[in-house]
Design an enzyme around this catalytic site. Structure first.
Site, PDB file in Angstrom:
ATOM      1  N   GLY A  77     -30.178 -74.033 -77.005  1.00 22.91           N
ATOM      2  CA  GLY A  77     -30.577 -75.269 -76.328  1.00 22.91           C
ATOM      3  C   GLY A  77     -31.934 -75.802 -76.766  1.00 22.91           C
ATOM      4  O   GLY A  77     -32.502 -76.659 -76.102  1.00 22.91           O
TER       5      GLY A  77
ATOM      6  N   GLU B   2     -26.377 -64.701 -80.537  1.00 25.82           N
ATOM      7  CA  GLU B   2     -27.097 -65.900 -80.128  1.00 25.82           C
ATOM      8  C   GLU B   2     -28.585 -65.577 -79.974  1.00 25.82           C
ATOM      9  O   GLU B   2     -29.000 -65.037 -78.928  1.00 25.82           O
ATOM     10  CB  GLU B   2     -26.576 -66.405 -78.781  1.00 25.82           C
ATOM     11  CG  GLU B   2     -25.110 -66.776 -78.781  1.00 25.82           C
ATOM     12  CD  GLU B   2     -24.806 -67.774 -77.664  1.00 25.82           C
ATOM     13  OE1 GLU B   2     -24.369 -68.877 -77.990  1.00 25.82           O
ATOM     14  OE2 GLU B   2     -25.034 -67.452 -76.490  1.00 25.82           O
TER      15      GLU B   2
ATOM     16  N   GLU C  29     -28.369 -66.350 -70.623  1.00 25.24           N
ATOM     17  CA  GLU C  29     -28.763 -66.948 -69.332  1.00 25.24           C
ATOM     18  C   GLU C  29     -28.401 -66.027 -68.171  1.00 25.24           C
ATOM     19  O   GLU C  29     -29.014 -66.088 -67.107  1.00 25.24           O
ATOM     20  CB  GLU C  29     -28.105 -68.331 -69.183  1.00 25.24           C
ATOM     21  CG  GLU C  29     -28.790 -69.346 -70.089  1.00 25.24           C
ATOM     22  CD  GLU C  29     -27.932 -70.514 -70.512  1.00 25.24           C
ATOM     23  OE1 GLU C  29     -26.870 -70.753 -69.897  1.00 25.24           O
ATOM     24  OE2 GLU C  29     -28.323 -71.190 -71.485  1.00 25.24           O
TER      25      GLU C  29
ATOM     26  N   SER D 263     -27.858 -73.825 -80.929  1.00 22.83           N
ATOM     27  CA  SER D 263     -28.063 -75.172 -81.481  1.00 22.83           C
ATOM     28  C   SER D 263     -27.141 -75.488 -82.664  1.00 22.83           C
ATOM     29  O   SER D 263     -27.570 -76.096 -83.647  1.00 22.83           O
ATOM     30  CB  SER D 263     -29.532 -75.370 -81.850  1.00 22.83           C
ATOM     31  OG  SER D 263     -30.334 -75.274 -80.678  1.00 22.83           O
TER      32      SER D 263
ATOM     33  N   HIS E 268     -24.024 -63.507 -71.560  1.00 20.89           N
ATOM     34  CA  HIS E 268     -24.782 -64.642 -72.100  1.00 20.89           C
ATOM     35  C   HIS E 268     -26.256 -64.442 -71.751  1.00 20.89           C
ATOM     36  O   HIS E 268     -26.573 -63.896 -70.685  1.00 20.89           O
ATOM     37  CB  HIS E 268     -24.247 -65.953 -71.501  1.00 20.89           C
ATOM     38  CG  HIS E 268     -24.803 -67.163 -72.197  1.00 20.89           C
ATOM     39  ND1 HIS E 268     -26.055 -67.660 -71.921  1.00 20.89           N
ATOM     40  CD2 HIS E 268     -24.288 -67.950 -73.175  1.00 20.89           C
ATOM     41  CE1 HIS E 268     -26.282 -68.708 -72.705  1.00 20.89           C
ATOM     42  NE2 HIS E 268     -25.228 -68.911 -73.475  1.00 20.89           N
TER      43      HIS E 268
ATOM     44  N   LYS F   3     -21.203 -74.420 -69.558  1.00 20.44           N
ATOM     45  CA  LYS F   3     -22.206 -74.009 -68.548  1.00 20.44           C
ATOM     46  C   LYS F   3     -21.906 -74.707 -67.221  1.00 20.44           C
ATOM     47  O   LYS F   3     -20.750 -74.929 -66.893  1.00 20.44           O
ATOM     48  CB  LYS F   3     -23.622 -74.291 -69.059  1.00 20.44           C
ATOM     49  CG  LYS F   3     -23.840 -73.754 -70.477  1.00 20.44           C
ATOM     50  CD  LYS F   3     -25.265 -73.736 -70.885  1.00 20.44           C
ATOM     51  CE  LYS F   3     -25.363 -73.284 -72.329  1.00 20.44           C
ATOM     52  NZ  LYS F   3     -26.701 -73.005 -72.757  1.00 20.44           N
TER      53      LYS F   3
ATOM     54  N   ASN G 228     -19.129 -73.659 -74.617  1.00 20.18           N
ATOM     55  CA  ASN G 228     -19.615 -73.144 -73.336  1.00 20.18           C
ATOM     56  C   ASN G 228     -20.185 -74.328 -72.560  1.00 20.18           C
ATOM     57  O   ASN G 228     -21.276 -74.804 -72.867  1.00 20.18           O
ATOM     58  CB  ASN G 228     -20.692 -72.080 -73.606  1.00 20.18           C
ATOM     59  CG  ASN G 228     -21.360 -71.605 -72.329  1.00 20.18           C
ATOM     60  OD1 ASN G 228     -20.877 -71.869 -71.226  1.00 20.18           O
ATOM     61  ND2 ASN G 228     -22.470 -70.890 -72.479  1.00 20.18           N
TER      62      ASN G 228
HETATM   63  C1  PEP Z   1     -25.055 -71.418 -75.628  1.00 17.27           C
HETATM   64  O1  PEP Z   1     -25.308 -71.776 -74.487  1.00 17.27           O
HETATM   65  O2  PEP Z   1     -24.387 -70.394 -75.789  1.00 17.27           O
HETATM   66  C2  PEP Z   1     -25.551 -72.202 -76.746  1.00 17.27           C
HETATM   67  C3  PEP Z   1     -25.450 -71.722 -77.951  1.00 17.27           C
HETATM   68  O3  PEP Z   1     -26.129 -73.431 -76.433  1.00 17.27           O
HETATM   69  P1  PEP Z   1     -26.593 -74.545 -77.489  1.00 17.27           P
HETATM   70  O4  PEP Z   1     -25.474 -74.756 -78.472  1.00 17.27           O
HETATM   71  O5  PEP Z   1     -26.855 -75.777 -76.666  1.00 17.27           O
HETATM   72  O6  PEP Z   1     -27.818 -74.036 -78.160  1.00 17.27           O
END
Ligand code: PEP
Length: 247
Positions: free
Chosen positions: A171, A165, A97, A209, A95, A11, A9
């Site tokens: 992040g 997630e 976000e 992460s 997501h 973003k 992803n």
């Molecule tokens: C994400 O944005 O879906 C995500 C898992 O980000 P990260 O791997 O940076 O934690």
């Protein structure tokens, strides 16, 4: 046996040239064997879908969001049918976000996932609890309610992927423990079974992460069928080892 899916992803990162270079580097650094083990997906910003689909070869292209209907007066939304016609195969919906930052609720996410499926795309529906919800012992209840509200009726292994997630792991460099991840994925599979009947072939990804050094252990868990990767998907050096960890 479920085929792994490693999804990046991007973003709101990477322009046209950077995206083209990254896709080309992934192609150069991968072998046929890597694609034999798993599907590799990158989800760039919308305007890059068509140019990247043209050069992506074995790599699949996905969108990070889509509209909730085929067409109409929805300024700023992107039709899932248009995405499909541009060479897009997957779309991420719900997501965290977008749930938190754009106030999207389960009903809207379900409508987006349904419109994506109708257009022939596979919807990657994201679910996950906040840190406070986990601390209060409510993680499974929250995720169960997100699933019940956001999975379209009649979804199947061809048109649905679920991404778990935990919001506090996105992040932040923090990852859920392997035991917690497996417990949540098993619970998600049980709930998908209740909602849809047979869920044995539906892929459930872990996101939060994921990096080269924790990917192998996470991907080895029984109910983890791949990863949704943010930060580490922005460079071939950090994304490639995660793809190779599916072996
Ligand atoms: C994400 O944005 O879906 C995500 C898992 O980000 P990260 O791997 O940076 O934690």
């Amino acid at each position: 046996m479920r085929r792994a899916l490693i999804a990046g992803n991007w973003k709101m990162n990477l322009g046209l040239e950077e995206g083209m270079v990254l896709v080309q580097s992934l192609l150069n650094q991968s072998s046929a064997e890597d694609f034999a083990n798993c599907d590799v997906l990158v989800c760039p910003q919308m305007p890059l879908i068509a140019p990247l689909a043209d050069i992506a070869g074995n790599i699949k292209i996905g969108a990070q969001d889509c509209g909730a209907t085929d067409s109409g007066a929805f300024t700023g939304d992107t039709s899932p049918q248009l995405l499909a016609s541009l060479g897009c195969d997957y779309v991420i919906v719900g997501h965290s976000e977008r749930r938190a930052g754009r106030f999207e609720d389960d009903g809207l996410i379900q409508a987006k996932a349904g419109a994506a499926q109708k257009a022939g795309l596979t919807a990657i529906v994201c679910v996950g609890e906040s840190e406070m919800e986990r601390e209060l012992g409510n993680a499974e209840t929250i995720v169960a309610s997100q699933l019940a509200g956001s999975i379209p009726e009649g979804s199947n292994a061809e048109n649905l992927v679920v991404a778990y997630e935990p919001v506090w792991a996105i992040g932040t460099g923090k990852t859920a423990s392997e035991a917690d991840v497996q417990e949540m994925h098993a619970s998600i599979r049980d709930q998908l079974e209740d909602l849809l009947g047979d869920a044995s072939k539906i892929r459930i990804l872990y996101g939060g992460s994921v990096k080269a050094d924790n990917a192998k252990a996470l991907l080895a868990l029984k109910d983890v069928d791949g990863a949704l990767v943010g930060g580490a998907s922005l460079k071939a050096e950090s994304f490639m080892p995660i793809i190779k960890a599916t072996k």
